[in-house]
Design an enzyme around this catalytic site. Structure first.
Site, short mmCIF file in Angstrom:
data_model
loop_
_atom_site.label_atom_id
_atom_site.label_comp_id
_atom_site.label_asym_id
_atom_site.label_seq_id
_atom_site.Cartn_x
_atom_site.Cartn_y
_atom_site.Cartn_z
N GLY A 118 -9.60 -7.24 -21.37
CA GLY A 118 -8.65 -6.80 -20.15
C GLY A 118 -7.69 -6.53 -20.43
O GLY A 118 -6.89 -6.20 -21.56
N GLN A 165 1.56 -4.74 -20.37
CA GLN A 165 1.75 -4.67 -21.65
C GLN A 165 1.54 -3.24 -21.89
O GLN A 165 1.19 -2.34 -23.42
CB GLN A 165 0.36 -4.80 -22.06
CG GLN A 165 -0.30 -6.13 -22.75
CD GLN A 165 -1.94 -7.02 -22.42
OE1 GLN A 165 -2.46 -6.70 -21.59
NE2 GLN A 165 -2.10 -6.41 -23.98
N CYS A 171 -5.69 -10.71 -28.53
CA CYS A 171 -4.87 -9.48 -27.63
C CYS A 171 -4.56 -8.28 -28.02
O CYS A 171 -4.01 -8.51 -28.90
CB CYS A 171 -3.32 -10.57 -27.07
SG CYS A 171 -2.16 -9.73 -26.28
N LEU A 172 -4.78 -7.49 -26.80
CA LEU A 172 -3.94 -5.64 -27.78
C LEU A 172 -2.77 -5.72 -27.49
O LEU A 172 -2.81 -4.95 -28.33
CB LEU A 172 -4.22 -4.85 -26.45
CG LEU A 172 -5.69 -4.64 -26.32
CD1 LEU A 172 -6.66 -4.33 -25.16
CD2 LEU A 172 -6.82 -4.41 -28.05
N HIS A 219 -6.21 -15.53 -19.32
CA HIS A 219 -5.11 -14.88 -20.11
C HIS A 219 -4.25 -13.72 -19.65
O HIS A 219 -3.56 -13.64 -20.01
CB HIS A 219 -6.36 -14.44 -21.50
CG HIS A 219 -5.20 -12.95 -22.62
ND1 HIS A 219 -5.13 -13.75 -23.86
CD2 HIS A 219 -4.51 -12.35 -22.31
CE1 HIS A 219 -5.13 -12.92 -24.12
NE2 HIS A 219 -4.22 -12.24 -23.73
N GLU A 220 -5.01 -12.78 -18.52
CA GLU A 220 -4.52 -11.57 -18.22
C GLU A 220 -3.02 -11.85 -17.34
O GLU A 220 -2.39 -11.44 -17.42
CB GLU A 220 -5.16 -10.24 -17.56
CG GLU A 220 -6.26 -10.45 -18.27
CD GLU A 220 -5.26 -9.49 -19.91
OE1 GLU A 220 -4.23 -9.14 -19.90
OE2 GLU A 220 -6.26 -9.50 -21.00
N HIS A 249 0.10 -12.70 -18.39
CA HIS A 249 1.13 -11.74 -19.38
C HIS A 249 1.56 -11.61 -17.93
O HIS A 249 2.90 -11.02 -18.32
CB HIS A 249 -0.03 -10.74 -19.66
CG HIS A 249 -0.63 -10.15 -20.70
ND1 HIS A 249 0.22 -10.44 -22.03
CD2 HIS A 249 -1.81 -10.11 -21.53
CE1 HIS A 249 -0.02 -10.10 -23.26
NE2 HIS A 249 -1.55 -10.30 -23.09
NI NI Z 1 -3.06 -10.03 -23.97
#
Ligand code: NI
Length: 168
Positions: free
Chosen positions: A46, A51, A92-93, A134-135, A138
Site C-alpha cells: 500500500g 508518502q 510502513c515504507l 493504514h493508508e 496516512h
Molecule cells: Ni505506511
C-alpha cells in the site's frame, strides 16, 4: 510510469493532513500509476500520496485475488463502517525496518472515487481492510506507530535515533 521517491520518517510531509482531490483527471491517474509502480518496486502492499510528498487524498492498495495481485486506487477514501477488532503485524515504507502488532477494526466499509471519478464501495476484511486503514491514516498524517503502546513505541523510536523521540 515512474518510480517516485518515498519520504522517510521524520519527513514533515508524513504529518500533514492531505487535501481532498478535486476532479479526477490525468494528473490523478498518472500519480496513481506512479504510486503503484513505486509500491510494487518497493515490495509494499500500500502507498499513500503524502508518502511521495503529494498532499492529495489518494491511496493505492494491493488486493490479493487468489494468487493474483490487483492494485486498487482509492481517491478521497472514507471509511464509513468499522466492526470487530483484530491484531495484525504492520510495517510502513516510510519507517523502514520497523514493524509492530497494531489493533484495528477487522471489517470495514470504505467509499472512494476510482480513476474514472466514479464512486465505489468496498466491504473489506483481513489484509485488505488492514491496508486500507493504514493508508487512509496516512492521509491524516497518522502513522501506525501512533497506535501502539508507549513502551513498544519507545523501542521503535530508538531505531530512528533519540532525535525523533518527541515527534511520535
Ligand atoms: Ni505506511
Amino acid at each position: 510510469m515512474a518510480k517516485l521517491e518515498i519520504k522517510i520518517y521524520p519527513d514533515p510531509a508524513l504529518r500533514k493532513k492531505a487535501r481532498q482531490a478535486g476532479k479526477v483527471g490525468n494528473d490523478e491517474r498518472k500519480l496513481a500509476y506512479d504510486m503503484i509502480e513505486t509500491m510494487r518496486s518497493s515490495n509494499g502492499v500500500g502507498l499513500a500520496a503524502p508518502q511521495v510528498g503529494i498532499s492529495k487524498r489518494i491511496i493505492v492498495v494491493e488486493d490479493m485475488v487468489g494468487n493474483n495481485k490487483i492494485a486498487l486506487t482509492l481517491i478521497n477514501p472514507k471509511i464509513t463502517q468499522k466492526k470487530g477488532k483484530v491484531k495484525f503485524c504492520e510495517g510502513c515504507l516510510s519507517l523502514p525496518g520497523v514493524s509492530s502488532d497494531v489493533i484495528r477494526p477487522e471489517f470495514i466499509t470504505v467509499e472512494a472515487l476510482n480513476l474514472d471519478g466514479d464512486m465505489f464501495k468496498i466491504n473489506a476484511e483481513g489484509l485488505l481492510a488492514r491496508i486500507i486503514q493504514h493508508e487512509t491514516d496516512h492521509l491524516d498524517g497518522i502513522l501506525f506507530v501512533d497506535k501502539i503502546g508507549f513502551l513498544k513505541r519507545k523501542k521503535i523510536i530508538k531505531q530512528f535515533g533519540a532525535k525523533v523521540c518527541m515527534e511520535f
